[in-house]
Design a protein around this motif. Structure first.
Motif, mmCIF file in Angstrom:
data_model
loop_
_atom_site.group_PDB
_atom_site.id
_atom_site.type_symbol
_atom_site.label_atom_id
_atom_site.label_comp_id
_atom_site.label_asym_id
_atom_site.label_seq_id
_atom_site.Cartn_x
_atom_site.Cartn_y
_atom_site.Cartn_z
ATOM 1 N N VAL A 1 0.831 -1.202 0.000
ATOM 2 C CA VAL A 1 0.000 0.000 0.000
ATOM 3 C C VAL A 1 0.866 1.252 0.000
ATOM 4 C CG1 VAL A 1 -1.616 1.360 1.394
ATOM 5 C CG2 VAL A 1 -2.009 -1.083 1.074
ATOM 6 N N ARG B 1 -0.246 5.177 -1.470
ATOM 7 C CA ARG B 1 -1.429 5.370 -0.634
ATOM 8 C C ARG B 1 -1.057 5.348 0.843
ATOM 9 N NH1 ARG B 1 -4.930 1.198 -0.811
ATOM 10 N NH2 ARG B 1 -3.640 -0.234 -2.018
ATOM 11 N N THR B 2 -1.906 5.935 1.658
ATOM 12 C CA THR B 2 -1.697 5.933 3.108
ATOM 13 C C THR B 2 -2.856 5.276 3.846
ATOM 14 O OG1 THR B 2 -2.696 8.138 3.304
ATOM 15 C CG2 THR B 2 -0.288 8.021 3.049
ATOM 16 N N ARG B 3 -3.874 4.854 3.102
ATOM 17 C CA ARG B 3 -5.039 4.221 3.726
ATOM 18 C C ARG B 3 -5.366 2.910 3.012
ATOM 19 N NH1 ARG B 3 -9.528 9.039 4.806
ATOM 20 N NH2 ARG B 3 -8.221 10.335 6.193
ATOM 21 N N THR C 1 -7.972 0.203 1.399
ATOM 22 C CA THR C 1 -9.275 0.171 0.757
ATOM 23 C C THR C 1 -10.235 -0.631 1.645
ATOM 24 O OG1 THR C 1 -8.804 -1.882 -0.441
ATOM 25 C CG2 THR C 1 -8.176 0.200 -1.510
#
Length: 441
Positions: A259, A264-266, A268
């Motif tokens: 991730v 991205r830092t979050r 899904t």
């Protein structure tokens, strides 16, 4: 003095008060030698994985790892200590019955067992069982199609550091047939927890988690009560919670690194289901919530911090012997030609996985630790990869199509059950008669 994690620190201190016979001789105010909090000290965190200095500069994570390094299992340890008066066979039978039928079904259940089961039943407020079920469904793909070829290699990772490996060496449980049994028990646990409903209150995964906890606590009890065989000033607490975290969180760590590398830092929604599944499984194993972050960055940070604060050491008599016995162990249930071929293929993948994940592809470094990969191994991987990896990728992609999920899930569930039959019936016990003396590093 605890600044950021006072509740966790209190759990550590309470161990001595609640179980003086077990923990009375351990000074919980003193850091064991294995804990490397000073800059410039060689640690278990490879330079190619992450920088160590920024981790040491984070007082929160340093306190977290330092505290958890001295934490056993505050509810399972008293149950294991009951083996001084009851047989291990009796304790195992009571735990299994309590898991399957409820604590009320256990006649004259000891208070230690009542507290143990109650702690496992006390699900945390954050838990979303729908997410857990979805995460288990996703995890079944790997459990059915890839895990059989990777478990041995992941298991070997525990033995690359003397301080983390010593409890296993002490038990004498990784020589000959016992090595195969331990690897298969580990594979069995992670596979059975992915079955539909396995982590429900009376599911087989819930029971397996209880048995793993009891086994770990039996190791602690026997290590600490066998005079002269455990140096707490060097090693701290046997099988501390911080050493159980990597095995329970490895899949979430790999997910988190993917991730973060994608920018991205979050997570899904789909990834959050895998995280919830993994965190709940770790909760059932006894890990405190402080060791179970919810964000990609948090998960990577705590895993790296555990390695950064673990003093580096590779003792050939401990680590080398464990790796050798585990690598040579025969894991198949039979000795047919198909079984022998399957064992050879699995070993080749385990070697490759170990070298890639823990040696950064450096064959020389792997060879120094007792893992060598040759032309025959590479040939087996080349011949079988189109089927093994190809099938996994096809099924993984197909599982994202909602109308195909029911049929695929039935197929994967059958495969997982077939894997479980191959792994055999797990015992999840630790026999003190097999224990051997431990030597300081």
């Amino acid at each position: 003095m605890a600044t950021y994690y006072p509740d966790l620190a209190r759990l550590v201190r309470d161990q001595r008060e609640r179980q003086p016979d077990l923990y009375g001789h351990i000074d919980f105010g003193r850091q064991p030698y294995r804990l490397a909090t000073q800059p410039g000290v060689a640690s278990a965190l490879p330079e190619w994985v992450a920088e160590r200095d920024p981790i040491l500069a984070d007082p929160l994570v340093v306190e977290l790892i330092s505290t958890a390094t001295m934490l056993g299992d505050t509810v399972a340890d008293p149950l294991a200590a009951a083996s001084a008066e009851r047989s291990v066979t009796e304790l195992v039978a009571m735990v299994r019955r309590a898991c399957r039928e409820g604590i009320e079904a256990v006649e004259d259940a000891p208070p230690e067992l009542v507290r143990f089961i109650a702690a496992m039943e006390a699900t945390p407020e954050w838990l979303d069982m729908e997410l857990v079920r979805e995460g288990a469904r996703q995890a079944r793909v790997t459990a059915a199609l890839l895990a059989p070829f990777l478990t041995r290699g992941a298991f070997l990772a525990t033995f690359t550091n003397t301080y983390a490996a010593l409890p296993m060496a002490l038990t004498g449980a990784l020589s000959g047939r016992r090595a195969a049994r331990r690897v298969n028990e580990t594979a069995n646990f992670f596979a059975v927890t992915t079955l539909p409903g396995a982590l429900e209150r009376h599911g087989p995964g819930f029971e397996a988690a209880a048995m793993v906890r009891l086994m770990h606590s039996m190791v602690r009890f026997n290590a600490l009560t066998r005079s002269g065989r455990w140096d707490s000033e060097t090693y701290g607490v046997p099988v501390p919670q911080v050493d159980q975290m990597p095995a329970g969180m490895i899949n979430l760590y790999l997910l988190s690194t993917r991730v973060l590398r994608s920018g991205r830092t979050r997570f899904t929604d789909s990834e959050r289901a895998l995280v919830e599944f993994g965190r709940y499984r770790c909760f059932l194993l006894g890990l405190p919530e402080d060791l179970l972050p919810t964000t990609p960055e948090g998960i990577v940070h705590v895993i790296h911090a555990r390695a950064a604060l673990l003093r580096a050491d590779f003792d050939e008599a401990t680590c080398g012997q464990l790796i050798s016995s585990t690598m040579s162990a025969y894991l198949r249930p039979g000795n047919s030609r198909v079984d022998r071929i399957a064992d050879a293929v699995e070993k080749s993948y385990s070697k490759a996985g170990f070298i890639a994940a823990f040696c950064h592809g450096d064959r020389r470094a792997a060879r120094a630790m007792g893992v060598s990969i040759g032309a025959a191994d590479l040939a087996r991987i080349a011949v079988t990869a189109p089927f093994i990896v190809g099938r996994f990728l096809v099924v993984l992609r197909a599982s994202r199509i909602e109308r195909l999920r029911p049929a695929l899930d039935r197929y994967l569930t059958r495969l997982v059950r077939r894997r479980l039959a191959t792994y055999g019936n797990p015992e999840f016990i630790s026999d003190a008669k097999t224990y051997t003396p431990a030597h300081g590093a």
